[in-house]
Scaffold this active site. Structure first.
Site, mmCIF file in Angstrom:
data_model
loop_
_atom_site.group_PDB
_atom_site.id
_atom_site.type_symbol
_atom_site.label_atom_id
_atom_site.label_comp_id
_atom_site.label_asym_id
_atom_site.label_seq_id
_atom_site.Cartn_x
_atom_site.Cartn_y
_atom_site.Cartn_z
ATOM 1 C CE LYS A 17 66.554 56.828 -67.900
ATOM 2 N NZ LYS A 17 65.349 57.267 -67.182
ATOM 3 C CB CYS B 221 65.973 64.656 -65.482
ATOM 4 S SG CYS B 221 66.967 63.767 -66.666
ATOM 5 N N PRO C 278 57.252 65.163 -56.955
ATOM 6 C CG PRO C 278 55.192 65.806 -56.066
ATOM 7 C CD PRO C 278 56.084 65.989 -57.261
#
Length: 419
Positions: A24, A118, A124
């Site tokens: 992924k 998520c 950041p």
């Protein structure tokens, strides 16, 4: 509003084989990277997850011809056009930030909605921004919903990342492949997915050296041609199924694994006393509980992956004493703890460390706050007495290909319902 839930009746012994999907965390960067090609790209071994479909539709928003067929994607960029990417798709997917680096590299300009994904506390993108600015980009953050990034010219630069970041390392690579001169990234992430993205870019004609080490050098090129490329196997999916097998498996075999990528987990399994047999690209695991209690501390690769601290937690309820899990990467990544308590778990968390004591779990209604918390709750449900109902399963489908079907095939009593 109706929603799908996953239900599990625990206590079954699992056996059989699982083929691990493509990574992924590689796929979500390599798909945006295809827009840097001038021509035709074919990707193989992609995971069949919702994040992949979202990114393909973002490519189509740039007038790229994209055809996704199972695990294969064909992309033709010959009629590519720059366009502002809307927020509704972008905000559902954190990795949409890779579109920034790729579009900056290709067009020297992009307008993109602020990314989602998520909710794991502070994540950041300041290191990404720092890298883009070093290459000559100007950033307009005056909008609360989108960001405009523009450069008159991209020039190679020496960039030192203040913290090791996979996302920033990859995003700077994407932006730098067309920059004039040499870009050097110091304190670069060493994850296998970083190497995979670098290998893909190199297959298209990029000049990248040092991926997999803390110093990556990118010499800008004038053009990237098309390519055919196979994505590496997903080490986090592999690790999750390793945890499932250790929790309730008897002779479970996992295929399409790079053993080196899961070495830290395999070593921790040895400490626990899990029965593990590693051969080439396959791993065989048997449940051997009760296990030894252990301490786990997440670190950047090649340390113990933060993405596996939640999936390994249910195993620790099967240990013969208290275990401690500390997440140094995301100290707030413990939203699964309250859900496990609903199942009778003896677990407490304090300042980024969970104390996990031997527990007998029972079925309950629980909520998947994020992708890996969802995986943790599935494993907890598999070993619990009675029926567990997991809500908010969209997070789970973001990262695991057909997990319900895979577990059914192994003998789990698991199904979905609409409620």
């Amino acid at each position: 509003m109706a929603q799908e839930v996953i239900k599990i009746r625990g206590g079954r012994t699992l056996n059989g084989e699982v083929n691990i999907s493509g990574a992924k965390n590689s796929a979500v960067a390599i798909i945006p990277a295809t827009l840097l090609a001038q021509g035709h790209v074919k990707l193989e071994g992609l995971p069949q997850i919702s994040d992949v479909k979202t990114l393909v539709s973002l490519l189509e928003d740039l007038n790229i011809k994209a055809s996704l067929n199972g695990t294969e994607l064909e992309v033709d960029t010959t009629e590519i056009q720059n366009a502002a990417l809307p927020n509704n798709k972008v905000e559902s997917l954190r990795a949409s930030y890779y579109m920034m680096g790729a579009m900056l590299g290709r067009f020297k300009k992009c307008v993109i909605g602020l990314p989602g994904g998520c909710p794991l506390g502070p994540r950041p993108i300041d290191q990404h921004i720092k890298g883009f600015k070093a290459l000559g980009a100007e950033i307009d953050e005056s909008s609360t919903t989108s960001m405009k990034i523009e450069a008159k010219e991209l020039k190679g630069a020496h960039i030192f990342l203040d913290m090791v970041s996979v996302g920033a390392t990859i995003n700077i690579m994407l932006a730098a492949v067309y920059a004039t001169g040499q870009t050097v990234i110091e304190n670069a992430a060493k994850e296998p997915e970083v190497v995979d993205v670098a290998n893909f870019l190199t297959s298209m004609g990029a000049n990248i050296k040092g991926a997999g080490t803390s110093t990556i050098k990118i010499n800008g090129v004038k053009e990237l041609h098309g390519s055919e490329y196979q994505v590496i196997p997903d080490r986090i999916e592999a690790g999750t199924y390793m945890c499932i097998a250790a929790a309730c498996g008897e002779n479970v075999i996992l295929n399409n694994i790079v053993p080196k990528h899961v070495e830290t987990l395999t070593a921790k399994f040895s400490e626990l006393g899990v029965n593990v047999d590693v051969r080439d690209e396959r791993i065989r695991i048997n449940n051997n509980a009760p296990y030894q209690f252990v301490d786990i501390k997440t670190l950047v690769y090649p340390g113990f992956a933060t993405d596996l601290q939640q999936p390994i937690t249910p195993l620790l309820f099967m240990a013969n004493g208290p275990s401690f899990v500390t997440d140094t990467i995301y100290p707030e990544r413990f939203k699964h703890v309250e859900e496990l308590k609903r199942m009778g778990a003896n677990i407490e968390v304090d300042e980024g460390t969970a104390t996990i004591k031997p527990s007998t779990l029972h079925g309950a209604e629980v909520y998947a706050s994020d992708l890996r918390a969802g995986a943790c709750l599935i494993i907890a449900g598999l070993i619990a007495e009675g029926v567990t109902t997991i809500y908010n399963v969209k997070h789970i489908y973001r990262g695991y290909t057909d997990i319900v079907e895979h577990l059914k095939a192994l003998g789990a009593d698991i199904w979905t319902e609409t409620v």
